[in-house]
Design a protein around this motif. Structure first.
Motif, PDB file in Angstrom:
ATOM      1  N   SER A 308       0.751  -1.040  -0.132  1.00  0.00           N
ATOM      2  CA  SER A 308      -0.055  -0.120  -0.015  1.00  0.00           C
ATOM      3  C   SER A 308       0.913   1.451   0.006  1.00  0.00           C
ATOM      4  CB  SER A 308      -0.885  -0.072   1.322  1.00  0.00           C
ATOM      5  OG  SER A 308      -0.189  -0.184   2.251  1.00  0.00           O
ATOM      6  N   LYS A 309       1.880   1.316   0.663  1.00  0.00           N
ATOM      7  CA  LYS A 309       2.775   2.390   0.711  1.00  0.00           C
ATOM      8  C   LYS A 309       3.489   2.654  -0.592  1.00  0.00           C
ATOM      9  CE  LYS A 309       6.626   4.316   3.235  1.00  0.00           C
ATOM     10  NZ  LYS A 309       8.150   3.866   3.307  1.00  0.00           N
ATOM     11  N   GLY A 310       3.940   1.486  -1.252  1.00  0.00           N
ATOM     12  CA  GLY A 310       4.477   1.728  -2.547  1.00  0.00           C
ATOM     13  C   GLY A 310       3.566   1.996  -3.672  1.00  0.00           C
ATOM     14  N   ALA A 311       2.038   1.608  -3.504  1.00  0.00           N
ATOM     15  CA  ALA A 311       1.249   1.859  -4.553  1.00  0.00           C
ATOM     16  C   ALA A 311       0.951   3.169  -4.411  1.00  0.00           C
ATOM     17  CB  ALA A 311      -0.279   1.240  -3.858  1.00  0.00           C
ATOM     18  N   ARG A 312       0.816   3.898  -3.234  1.00  0.00           N
ATOM     19  CA  ARG A 312       0.503   5.519  -2.749  1.00  0.00           C
ATOM     20  C   ARG A 312       1.700   6.262  -3.516  1.00  0.00           C
ATOM     21  NH1 ARG A 312      -1.123   4.293   2.150  1.00  0.00           N
ATOM     22  NH2 ARG A 312       0.859   4.782   2.990  1.00  0.00           N
ATOM     23  N   GLU A 313       2.914   5.892  -3.275  1.00  0.00           N
ATOM     24  CA  GLU A 313       4.038   6.502  -3.958  1.00  0.00           C
ATOM     25  C   GLU A 313       3.986   6.543  -5.505  1.00  0.00           C
ATOM     26  OE1 GLU A 313       8.686   6.092  -2.808  1.00  0.00           O
ATOM     27  OE2 GLU A 313       7.403   4.764  -1.919  1.00  0.00           O
ATOM     28  N   PHE A 314       3.656   5.455  -5.909  1.00  0.00           N
ATOM     29  CA  PHE A 314       3.529   5.110  -7.068  1.00  0.00           C
ATOM     30  C   PHE A 314       2.816   6.018  -7.828  1.00  0.00           C
ATOM     31  CE2 PHE A 314       3.372   2.444 -11.291  1.00  0.00           C
ATOM     32  CZ  PHE A 314       4.585   2.728 -11.793  1.00  0.00           C
ATOM     33  N   GLU A 315       1.462   6.040  -7.280  1.00  0.00           N
ATOM     34  CA  GLU A 315       0.552   6.916  -7.749  1.00  0.00           C
ATOM     35  C   GLU A 315       0.785   8.400  -7.858  1.00  0.00           C
ATOM     36  OE1 GLU A 315      -3.323   6.359  -5.674  1.00  0.00           O
ATOM     37  OE2 GLU A 315      -4.077   7.942  -6.858  1.00  0.00           O
ATOM     38  N   LYS A 316       1.603   8.932  -7.056  1.00  0.00           N
ATOM     39  CA  LYS A 316       2.272  10.115  -6.837  1.00  0.00           C
ATOM     40  C   LYS A 316       3.013  10.433  -8.034  1.00  0.00           C
ATOM     41  CE  LYS A 316       2.635  11.136  -2.351  1.00  0.00           C
ATOM     42  NZ  LYS A 316       3.548  11.142  -1.235  1.00  0.00           N
ATOM     43  N   VAL A 317       4.024   9.645  -8.315  1.00  0.00           N
ATOM     44  CA  VAL A 317       4.942   9.702  -9.249  1.00  0.00           C
ATOM     45  C   VAL A 317       4.321   9.930 -10.365  1.00  0.00           C
ATOM     46  CG1 VAL A 317       6.882   8.738 -10.316  1.00  0.00           C
ATOM     47  CG2 VAL A 317       6.790   8.795  -7.843  1.00  0.00           C
ATOM     48  N   THR A 318       3.579   8.851 -10.818  1.00  0.00           N
ATOM     49  CA  THR A 318       2.819   8.769 -12.288  1.00  0.00           C
ATOM     50  C   THR A 318       2.036   9.719 -12.469  1.00  0.00           C
ATOM     51  OG1 THR A 318       1.172   7.323 -11.245  1.00  0.00           O
ATOM     52  CG2 THR A 318       2.981   6.434 -12.387  1.00  0.00           C
ATOM     53  N   ALA A 319       1.125  10.542 -11.357  1.00  0.00           N
ATOM     54  CA  ALA A 319       0.443  11.712 -11.645  1.00  0.00           C
ATOM     55  C   ALA A 319       1.131  12.933 -11.943  1.00  0.00           C
ATOM     56  CB  ALA A 319      -0.304  11.922 -10.142  1.00  0.00           C
ATOM     57  N   ARG A 320       2.371  12.980 -11.212  1.00  0.00           N
ATOM     58  CA  ARG A 320       3.254  14.189 -11.219  1.00  0.00           C
ATOM     59  C   ARG A 320       3.844  14.146 -12.763  1.00  0.00           C
ATOM     60  NH1 ARG A 320       7.159  13.722  -7.229  1.00  0.00           N
ATOM     61  NH2 ARG A 320       5.692  13.442  -5.678  1.00  0.00           N
ATOM     62  N   ASN A 321       4.029  13.126 -13.548  1.00  0.00           N
ATOM     63  CA  ASN A 321       5.009  13.211 -14.434  1.00  0.00           C
ATOM     64  C   ASN A 321       4.131  12.491 -15.752  1.00  0.00           C
ATOM     65  OD1 ASN A 321       7.771  13.816 -13.418  1.00  0.00           O
ATOM     66  ND2 ASN A 321       7.052  12.034 -12.176  1.00  0.00           N
ATOM     67  N   ILE A 322       2.919  12.830 -16.005  1.00  0.00           N
ATOM     68  CA  ILE A 322       2.215  12.299 -17.071  1.00  0.00           C
ATOM     69  C   ILE A 322       2.810  12.812 -18.474  1.00  0.00           C
ATOM     70  CG2 ILE A 322      -0.078  12.631 -18.285  1.00  0.00           C
ATOM     71  CD1 ILE A 322      -1.175  12.270 -15.818  1.00  0.00           C
ATOM     72  N   GLY A 323       2.984  12.153 -19.320  1.00  0.00           N
ATOM     73  CA  GLY A 323       3.870  12.540 -20.598  1.00  0.00           C
ATOM     74  C   GLY A 323       5.230  12.382 -20.635  1.00  0.00           C
ATOM     75  N   GLU A 324       5.997  12.045 -19.312  1.00  0.00           N
ATOM     76  CA  GLU A 324       7.282  11.993 -19.311  1.00  0.00           C
ATOM     77  C   GLU A 324       7.391  10.362 -19.334  1.00  0.00           C
ATOM     78  OE1 GLU A 324       9.827  14.277 -18.472  1.00  0.00           O
ATOM     79  OE2 GLU A 324       8.044  15.861 -18.608  1.00  0.00           O
ATOM     80  N   ARG A 325       8.884  10.148 -19.283  1.00  0.00           N
ATOM     81  CA  ARG A 325       8.958   8.670 -19.511  1.00  0.00           C
ATOM     82  C   ARG A 325       9.590   8.316 -18.251  1.00  0.00           C
ATOM     83  NH1 ARG A 325      12.462   7.193 -24.802  1.00  0.00           N
ATOM     84  NH2 ARG A 325      12.210   5.118 -24.231  1.00  0.00           N
TER      85      ARG A 325
END
Lengths: 557, 319
Positions: A308-325
């Motif tokens: 769950s901790k990793g999932a939250r983190e991953f969600e944040k990272v992907t949300a912040r970097n849409i369009g990036e690789r």
């Protein structure tokens, strides 16, 4: 009959029975076909504890010695090796091999034996990897182009500076020459005409090494060392730093890809932000599967599930970097760099890349088992193909047979009936040694078989010493029984001393040797102790029983 | 009384004859022979050194087997390997059979990252030897650090073995006996090592194991002789004999059995050698070392160990 003879007969019979008993499972197993053997050992893994196992040199497989790399921080960490052991054990168990064996050696080393596994790449990926999974955001392609221009410029300035300077920097000169040669050899199709023309004025351009493959920058396999040396140059590093790339670094693709049309092998080169977007420590599970992705259908991928901790983190990272690789980086190599199309909230991710299913499995194993506490280095690696092992067994069997026949003929020629008794003793010897090895579920290696063959020669030695002594006593006019008893008594001391020294040296060998040589030292030690028993008890009892009636006027010796 | 025993002797018909060779009297010749061999060994070691296998030197060794006979193309194969720029690789033909193709051994010594050397060679073979199918029979890579450690371990093992034997014999006999046998053992070990220096054959872990076996085994003949010396010294009937004569008598009395025990062991060693010769197998060099060592060991037991004992006795009487 003497009481001691009765005891000796009982004891020898017991040993024969015990040896046959301990050898029976090995006999049953090894007389079956290899498929049958595999089936039996899969059904009953415990059978390994009741049989003589074959060393890697006889059955094929891989042996690795791993060394934990200590640094200042973990120098005195006594648990380091134990933790590495557990992780390595977990990773290997994930591979599903039949009989892996891991041992600790000294303070820093692990010996890993993987029977049946001959694919070194898989083993290396599983064991050598420190499995530091990280996610890095890629710099934009415009940034990448700028970085390449900076490097090109630096190299050009360097060239000008060098021409002005009379002093020759020989190291640089050499690398310069090397690069030119390499560029000539590689001769990129599109530019080959240009580069040869340009050769006279020779502007060394970093970008000449680079090719573009499906939108990514890549380097041909043969150019990789040159590119690595350019990227490592202090002036290049400094120039990048002053031009806004201090928080970035170049990373290589984990393995070479092959262009299907030109058969060229190349590595992708990525420019990523040095600070990791997130680490991979919060992975709950990792497994290999076939992708159902529309672009890369039916290619192996590794699916990750975060906690769950990793999932939250991953969600944040992907949300912040849409369009990036997002580069998925394991041990500083990029496995894949997918574009983030949307926020991913389910705590699931996939690593795709150009791997085979086995490689995907190996990667999953590594991610699942967790990171090693410190980097490990493979300091020794041996792979034996199964066919060589089979060939060795066949040859060793011949050598054993020939050795046995030669020694038997010689002993019978020299000592008549007594020679036959001695040879019977040798056969018992071999039976006992194998029986003891089965009882200890010891490993038989090729040098170990050599030890058994040597034993045939050495085991008759004690009998030779005794028989010669008996002959000597007989020549002094003693009666057969007296001569026989005297022969045994008087030869004993020398036989004992000689064998004990051999055992002591064999034990030293056992301690320094590794793998196969240990097998030799082990069979030697067991063999000598057993031959002491057979020479001094078995043959003596036969003589005593034969001469017990007192009617024997002459010994056949 | 004498007649009776002679009669019995004849009845038994065992033909026991004690030879009478003057081992001790010829000691100077023996020392000269041994000295020459040791000198040759040292010179070879100094000039040529040992050709350490990857076990000790570090590096990569590959044994590959081609599906077809590639003997005619070994030059090209060498070229392919040396084109990789891995220093000076050694490419050696191990075995050539008509039906089963050709086996070849490729050795690259002390190259940083060994496992990638193996990769490079197999990749190059796949690329540059079109259509030639091969399998890697054996691949060994030893890091340079491990190799160095093994070198010192090997040296320690031989030294330690000799010391252990010295201690044991000094305990069971008297210490001059221990010293005499240890000198003989050292002679055997030096000759084995010298042989490898002289021929340039690979000195590997199995060779080291063989040398230790030689050390452990060639002591046997010496012990048999010394045991007889000890017995004869205790024999009242021989009181008037000099120490030198007793030793010589002991060597002669035990000569047959020492030759037979060495011969029976050599039979099996030769069986191993015969079967594994030219197979590139670990047992090949192993058996060669044993053959040389056992012969040297028998010589040194008969001539060197005993002569040293006699010389010792002259200076510091043992009896």
């Amino acid at each position: 009959m003497r009481k001691s003879s009765i005891w000796a007969i009982l004891l020898t019979t017991f040993f024969v029975g015990a040896s046959i008993y301990t050898l029976y499972p090995s006999f049953v197993l090894y007389t079956k076909s290899s498929d049958e053997q595999r089936r039996i050992t899969n059904e009953d893994p415990q059978i390994r504890k009741r049989i003589i196992n074959l060393g890697l040199d006889l059955q094929g497989g891989m042996r690795l010695v791993l060394e934990v790399q200590r640094n200042k921080d973990n120098q005195s960490d006594d648990d380091l090796l134990d933790r590495a052991y557990t992780i390595v054990e977990n990773r290997i168990n994930g591979l599903g091999l039949t009989e892996p064996n891991i041992q600790k050696q000294g303070r820093d080393r692990l010996i890993v034996e993987l029977p049946g596994l001959t694919d070194e790449k898989i083993a290396k990926e599983v064991l050598g990897s420190t499995a530091q999974l990280k996610f890095h955001i890629l710099r934009s392609s415009a940034d990448l182009e700028k970085a390449i221009r900076v490097i090109d410029k630096t190299l050009k300035n360097e060239l000008v500076a060098k021409n002005e300077n009379v002093q020759i920097d020989s190291a640089y000169d050499q690398s310069q020459e090397q690069q030119t040669v390499q560029r000539l050899l590689s001769g990129s199709e599109a530019q080959s005409v240009d580069t040869t023309k340009e050769e006279e004025t020779s502007v060394d351009k970093f970008s000449d090494y680079l090719i573009t493959v499906r939108g990514d920058i890549a380097v041909r396999e043969k150019d990789k060392p040159a590119v690595m040396s350019v990227l490592a140059r202090p002036d290049v590093v400094a120039a990048l730093k002053t031009n806004g790339f201090s928080g970035s670094k170049f990373l290589w693709e984990n393995k070479a890809s092959t262009d299907p049309s030109s058969k060229l092998r190349y590595y992708n080169l990525y420019l990523v932000k040095s600070d990791e977007a997130m680490s991979g420590e919060n992975i709950e599970s990792a497994r290999e599967e076939m992708s159902n992705n529309q672009f890369k259908a039916n290619s192996p991928v590794v699916s990750l599930v975060f906690n769950s901790k990793g999932a939250r983190e991953f969600e944040k990272v992907t949300a912040r970097n849409i369009g990036e690789r997002l580069a998925i980086v394991l041990d500083d190599f990029v496995y894949s760099a997918p574009t983030i199309n949307e926020k991913i909230g389910m705590g699931r991710a996939q690593i795709s890349g150009s791997f085979t299913l086995e490689e995907a499995k190996a990667l999953a194993v590594v991610l699942q088992a967790g990171a090693l506490p410190a980097p490990v280095e493979i300091v020794e690696e041996r792979v034996i193909g199964p066919s060589l092992g089979y060939d060795s067994i066949e040859k060793a069997s011949w050598a054993t047979l020939i050795g046995l026949i030669l020694v038997s003929l010689f002993m019978i020629y020299r000592y008549k009936m007594s020679g036959i008794i001695a040879i019977t003793g040798v056969l018992l010897n071999i039976l006992f040694v194998l029986g003891i090895m089965a009882g200890l579920s010891a490993t038989l290696t090729l040098p170990g078989i050599a030890g058994i063959i040597l034993l045939i020669g050495m085991a008759v030695d004690a009998n030779v010493l005794i028989f010669e002594r008996i002959k000597e006593e007989l020549s002094m006019g003693k009666a057969p029984i007296t001569a026989m008893e005297a022969g045994y008594t008087r030869a004993f001391r020398a036989i004992f001393d000689a064998n004990i020294t051999t055992v002591m040296v064999a034990l030293i060998l056992y301690n320094i040797g590794s793998g196969p040589v240990r097998g030799f030292a082990l069979t030697m030690t067991i063999g000598i102790l057993v031959s002491l028993y057979t020479a001094l008890t078995f043959t003596k009892t036969v003589f005593r029983v034969v001469t017990a009636s007192g009617k024997v006027k002459k010994l056949s010796i | 009384m004498i007649k009776e025993s002679q009669a019995k002797n004849e009845a038994q018909n065992i033909g026991f004859k004690v030879p009478n060779i003057n081992f001790i009297g010829n000691r100077n010749i023996a020392f000269a022979v041994a000295g020459t061999f040791i000198l040759i060994s040292f010179v070879a070691l100094l000039i040529r050194g040992l050709n350490f296998s990857v076990d000790f030197a570090g590096g990569t060794e590959l044994q590959v087997k081609f599906d077809e006979d590639v003997r005619s193309e070994i030059g090209k194969i060498r070229q392919v390997v040396s084109n990789l720029g891995l220093g000076t690789p050694e490419v050696k033909l191990v075995k050539a059979g008509e039906a089963e193709g050709t086996e070849m051994q490729i050795t690259v010594k002390t190259q940083g990252d060994g496992t990638s050397v193996r990769d490079k060679i197999t990749t190059a073979f796949n690329q540059d030897l079109q259509g030639k199918k091969f399998v890697v029979l054996r691949g060994e890579t030893v890091g340079p650090k491990v190799g160095k450690e093994l070198q010192s371990d090997a040296f320690k093992a031989v030294l330690f073995s000799i010391l252990v034997i010295l201690a044991y014999l000094a305990f069971r006999f008297k210490y001059p006996y221990g010293i005499a046998s240890v000198v003989a053992l050292t002679h055997d070990a030096i000759i084995c090592v010298g042989f490898f220096a002289l021929t340039g054959w690979e000195f590997s872990i199995p060779v080291l194991a063989a040398i230790l076996t030689v050390v452990a085994y060639s002591i046997n003949s010496t012990i048999v002789i010394f045991d007889r010396v000890r017995e004869n010294i205790g024999n009242r009937a021989l009181d008037k004999l000099s120490f030198e004569d007793i030793v010589n008598k002991s060597v002669n009395e035990t000569l047959t059995r020492n030759i037979i025990t060495t011969a029976s062991t050599l039979f099996v060693v030769l069986a191993i050698l015969f079967v594994f010769l030219a197979s590139g197998n670990v047992l090949e060099n192993f058996a060669v070392t044993l053959t040389i060592g056992f012969i040297a060991g028998t010589f040194s037991s008969l001539y060197i160990a005993c002569a040293i004992l006699v010389l010792w006795n002259k200076k510091w009487p043992i009896r």
